[in-house]
Design a protein around this motif. Structure first.
Motif, PDB file in Angstrom:
ATOM      1  N   ARG A  65      50.803  30.736 105.525  1.00  0.00           N
ATOM      2  CA  ARG A  65      51.590  29.438 105.753  1.00  0.00           C
ATOM      3  C   ARG A  65      51.734  29.409 107.512  1.00  0.00           C
ATOM      4  NH1 ARG A  65      53.012  24.677 103.729  1.00  0.00           N
ATOM      5  NH2 ARG A  65      52.726  25.753 101.791  1.00  0.00           N
ATOM      6  N   HIS A  67      48.450  27.716 108.642  1.00  0.00           N
ATOM      7  CA  HIS A  67      48.672  26.562 108.323  1.00  0.00           C
ATOM      8  C   HIS A  67      49.593  25.742 109.612  1.00  0.00           C
ATOM      9  CE1 HIS A  67      50.009  22.504 106.356  1.00  0.00           C
ATOM     10  NE2 HIS A  67      51.479  22.818 106.552  1.00  0.00           N
ATOM     11  N   ALA A 107      64.667  16.449  94.193  1.00  0.00           N
ATOM     12  CA  ALA A 107      63.299  16.815  94.632  1.00  0.00           C
ATOM     13  C   ALA A 107      63.225  17.882  95.334  1.00  0.00           C
ATOM     14  CB  ALA A 107      62.721  15.552  95.140  1.00  0.00           C
ATOM     15  N   LEU A 129      61.237  18.173  98.774  1.00  0.00           N
ATOM     16  CA  LEU A 129      61.732  17.711  99.937  1.00  0.00           C
ATOM     17  C   LEU A 129      62.847  18.327 100.913  1.00  0.00           C
ATOM     18  CD1 LEU A 129      62.568  13.982  98.311  1.00  0.00           C
ATOM     19  CD2 LEU A 129      60.301  15.102  99.189  1.00  0.00           C
ATOM     20  N   HIS A 168      58.578  14.703 107.603  1.00  0.00           N
ATOM     21  CA  HIS A 168      57.214  15.044 107.385  1.00  0.00           C
ATOM     22  C   HIS A 168      56.715  15.199 105.954  1.00  0.00           C
ATOM     23  CE1 HIS A 168      57.969  19.368 106.673  1.00  0.00           C
ATOM     24  NE2 HIS A 168      57.108  19.406 105.895  1.00  0.00           N
ATOM     25  N   THR A 169      57.609  15.246 105.043  1.00  0.00           N
ATOM     26  CA  THR A 169      57.117  15.442 103.718  1.00  0.00           C
ATOM     27  C   THR A 169      57.453  13.957 102.919  1.00  0.00           C
ATOM     28  OG1 THR A 169      58.127  17.474 103.451  1.00  0.00           O
ATOM     29  CG2 THR A 169      57.442  16.632 101.412  1.00  0.00           C
ATOM     30  N   THR A 170      58.158  13.261 103.186  1.00  0.00           N
ATOM     31  CA  THR A 170      58.378  11.604 102.474  1.00  0.00           C
ATOM     32  C   THR A 170      57.652  10.612 103.194  1.00  0.00           C
ATOM     33  OG1 THR A 170      60.386  11.368 103.692  1.00  0.00           O
ATOM     34  CG2 THR A 170      60.562  12.086 101.525  1.00  0.00           C
ATOM     35  N   ASP A 222      49.596  17.090 108.910  1.00  0.00           N
ATOM     36  CA  ASP A 222      49.998  18.155 107.982  1.00  0.00           C
ATOM     37  C   ASP A 222      48.835  17.786 106.739  1.00  0.00           C
ATOM     38  OD1 ASP A 222      51.364  19.704 106.392  1.00  0.00           O
ATOM     39  OD2 ASP A 222      52.952  18.332 105.888  1.00  0.00           O
ATOM     40  N   ARG A 235      52.071  12.484  87.868  1.00  0.00           N
ATOM     41  CA  ARG A 235      52.964  13.742  87.543  1.00  0.00           C
ATOM     42  C   ARG A 235      54.245  13.465  86.855  1.00  0.00           C
ATOM     43  NH1 ARG A 235      53.913  17.645  91.278  1.00  0.00           N
ATOM     44  NH2 ARG A 235      53.004  16.612  93.180  1.00  0.00           N
ATOM     45  N   LYS A 251      56.695  12.366  88.823  1.00  0.00           N
ATOM     46  CA  LYS A 251      57.975  12.778  89.614  1.00  0.00           C
ATOM     47  C   LYS A 251      58.712  11.638  90.326  1.00  0.00           C
ATOM     48  CE  LYS A 251      56.684  17.355  89.387  1.00  0.00           C
ATOM     49  NZ  LYS A 251      57.466  18.313  88.901  1.00  0.00           N
ATOM     50  N   ILE A 267      60.012   9.261  93.225  1.00  0.00           N
ATOM     51  CA  ILE A 267      59.399   8.937  94.380  1.00  0.00           C
ATOM     52  C   ILE A 267      60.552   8.412  95.424  1.00  0.00           C
ATOM     53  CG2 ILE A 267      57.915   7.420  95.670  1.00  0.00           C
ATOM     54  CD1 ILE A 267      56.038   7.512  93.013  1.00  0.00           C
ATOM     55  N   HIS A 268      60.657   9.208  96.461  1.00  0.00           N
ATOM     56  CA  HIS A 268      61.827   8.695  97.430  1.00  0.00           C
ATOM     57  C   HIS A 268      61.528   7.282  98.052  1.00  0.00           C
ATOM     58  CE1 HIS A 268      64.890   9.170 100.593  1.00  0.00           C
ATOM     59  NE2 HIS A 268      65.101   9.858 100.002  1.00  0.00           N
TER      60      HIS A 268
HETATM   61  O1  DGI Z   1      54.968  21.693 103.168  1.00  0.00           O
HETATM   62  P1  DGI Z   1      53.394  21.195 102.848  1.00  0.00           P
HETATM   63  O2  DGI Z   1      52.916  21.913 101.777  1.00  0.00           O
HETATM   64  O3  DGI Z   1      52.686  21.548 104.203  1.00  0.00           O
HETATM   65  O4  DGI Z   1      53.368  19.524 102.606  1.00  0.00           O
HETATM   66  P2  DGI Z   1      54.680  18.619 102.390  1.00  0.00           P
HETATM   67  O5  DGI Z   1      55.842  18.934 103.159  1.00  0.00           O
HETATM   68  O6  DGI Z   1      54.044  17.472 102.721  1.00  0.00           O
HETATM   69  O7  DGI Z   1      54.778  18.837 100.970  1.00  0.00           O
HETATM   70  C1  DGI Z   1      54.317  18.172  99.830  1.00  0.00           C
HETATM   71  C2  DGI Z   1      54.937  18.260  98.512  1.00  0.00           C
HETATM   72  O8  DGI Z   1      55.791  17.368  98.658  1.00  0.00           O
HETATM   73  C3  DGI Z   1      54.123  18.087  97.455  1.00  0.00           C
HETATM   74  O9  DGI Z   1      54.353  18.758  96.433  1.00  0.00           O
HETATM   75  C4  DGI Z   1      54.379  16.485  97.051  1.00  0.00           C
HETATM   76  C5  DGI Z   1      55.929  16.759  97.297  1.00  0.00           C
HETATM   77  N1  DGI Z   1      56.447  15.368  97.876  1.00  0.00           N
HETATM   78  C6  DGI Z   1      56.108  14.457  98.780  1.00  0.00           C
HETATM   79  N2  DGI Z   1      56.791  13.101  98.961  1.00  0.00           N
HETATM   80  C7  DGI Z   1      57.475  13.483  97.638  1.00  0.00           C
HETATM   81  C8  DGI Z   1      57.306  14.330  97.012  1.00  0.00           C
HETATM   82  N3  DGI Z   1      57.982  14.895  95.813  1.00  0.00           N
HETATM   83  C9  DGI Z   1      58.666  14.003  95.308  1.00  0.00           C
HETATM   84  N4  DGI Z   1      59.432  14.224  94.303  1.00  0.00           N
HETATM   85  N5  DGI Z   1      59.118  12.750  95.681  1.00  0.00           N
HETATM   86  C10 DGI Z   1      58.400  12.287  97.250  1.00  0.00           C
HETATM   87  O10 DGI Z   1      58.882  11.217  97.508  1.00  0.00           O
END
Ligand code: DGI
Ligand code: FE
Ligand code: FE
Length: 199
Positions: free
Chosen positions: A21, A24, A82, A85, A113-115, A131, A171, A173, A175-176
């Motif tokens: 990590r 990464h 979730a 996030l 950075h995730t959403t 990322d 999957r 899940k 979605i935000h």
């Molecule tokens: O932390 P990293 O692995 O480097 O990457 P990241 O922070 O982009 O996390 C990716 C994860 O986040 C992946 O399992 C999909 C999830 N994710 C991204 N957007 C959403 C989400 N999960 C949910 N439930 N809803 C979202 O909108």
């Protein structure tokens, strides 16, 4: 690149994260600088955001949630439900409250950075895409993702959001709304150029 200037943060990340990590995070920092240069975002801020973006990633869900709850505003139900996030939101709170980082753009880049979200700043876009395309990334479409991003920031965002939303929906899940907001903005925009302006 800016490693010396941010040596203390690099050491902190190295101590808190596994070797994988940590590698990464350094890859993302490097990639974020290159993307920031293309979008006219501040390269130093991009490096810092890249180093720190996953600072909370390897904490337990309990710790991530406890840190998140120190934010002044309550979190929405999808964020609370979730777990993937949480590290992003907790990371921004940690960087602000524990590391004393005050730059709003850096904190937002980490928080989103995730959403992703609609109306992202150039710095937020640089971190989000970095990322996905850092050297250590291995997922089915990573070569296509790198190619699209090389050609245009807009195409990179479009591909990343389609990939993520499709994968999450497949999957089952949640979605935000921020992810959907980013997606809608990108697909409704006609831009094909290399600009980070999303208007
Ligand atoms: O932390 P990293 O692995 O480097 O990457 P990241 O922070 O982009 O996390 C990716 C994860 O986040 C992946 O399992 C999909 C999830 N994710 C991204 N957007 C959403 C989400 N999960 C949910 N439930 N809803 C979202 O909108
Ligand atoms: Fe992350
Ligand atoms: Fe990451």
């Amino acid at each position: 690149m800016y490693r010396e200037e941010y040596a203390a943060y690099v050491t902190l990340i190295q101590q808190r994260l596994s070797a994988k990590r940590f590698a990464h995070s350094m890859n993302v920092a490097k990639e974020a600088v290159l993307l920031a240069r293309r979008c006219g975002a501040d390269e130093k801020k991009a490096y810092l955001a890249g180093v720190l973006h996953d600072v909370m990633k390897e904490e337990s869900p309990q710790v991530q949630m406890a840190v998140m709850r120190r934010a002044p505003e309550p979190w929405d139900p999808v964020t609370l439900s979730a777990r993937p996030l949480w590290h992003a939101k907790a990371g921004a709170v940690f960087c602000q409250q524990e590391l004393g980082i005050t730059d709003r753009d850096v904190l937002n880049a980490i928080a989103y950075h995730t959403t992703a979200r609609a109306n992202m700043s150039p710095l937020e876009i640089a971190l989000y895409l970095a990322d996905y395309i850092g050297e250590d990334r291995h997922y089915d479409d990573v070569d296509i993702m790198r190619d699209k991003t090389r050609r245009s920031i807009h195409e990179g965002m479009r591909y990343a959001l389609i990939y993520t939303i499709t994968d999450l929906a497949r999957r089952g899940k949640a979605i935000h709304a921020d992810t959907l907001g980013a997606y809608n903005q990108v697909v409704l925009s006609e831009r094909k150029d290399d600009s980070c302006e999303q208007k």
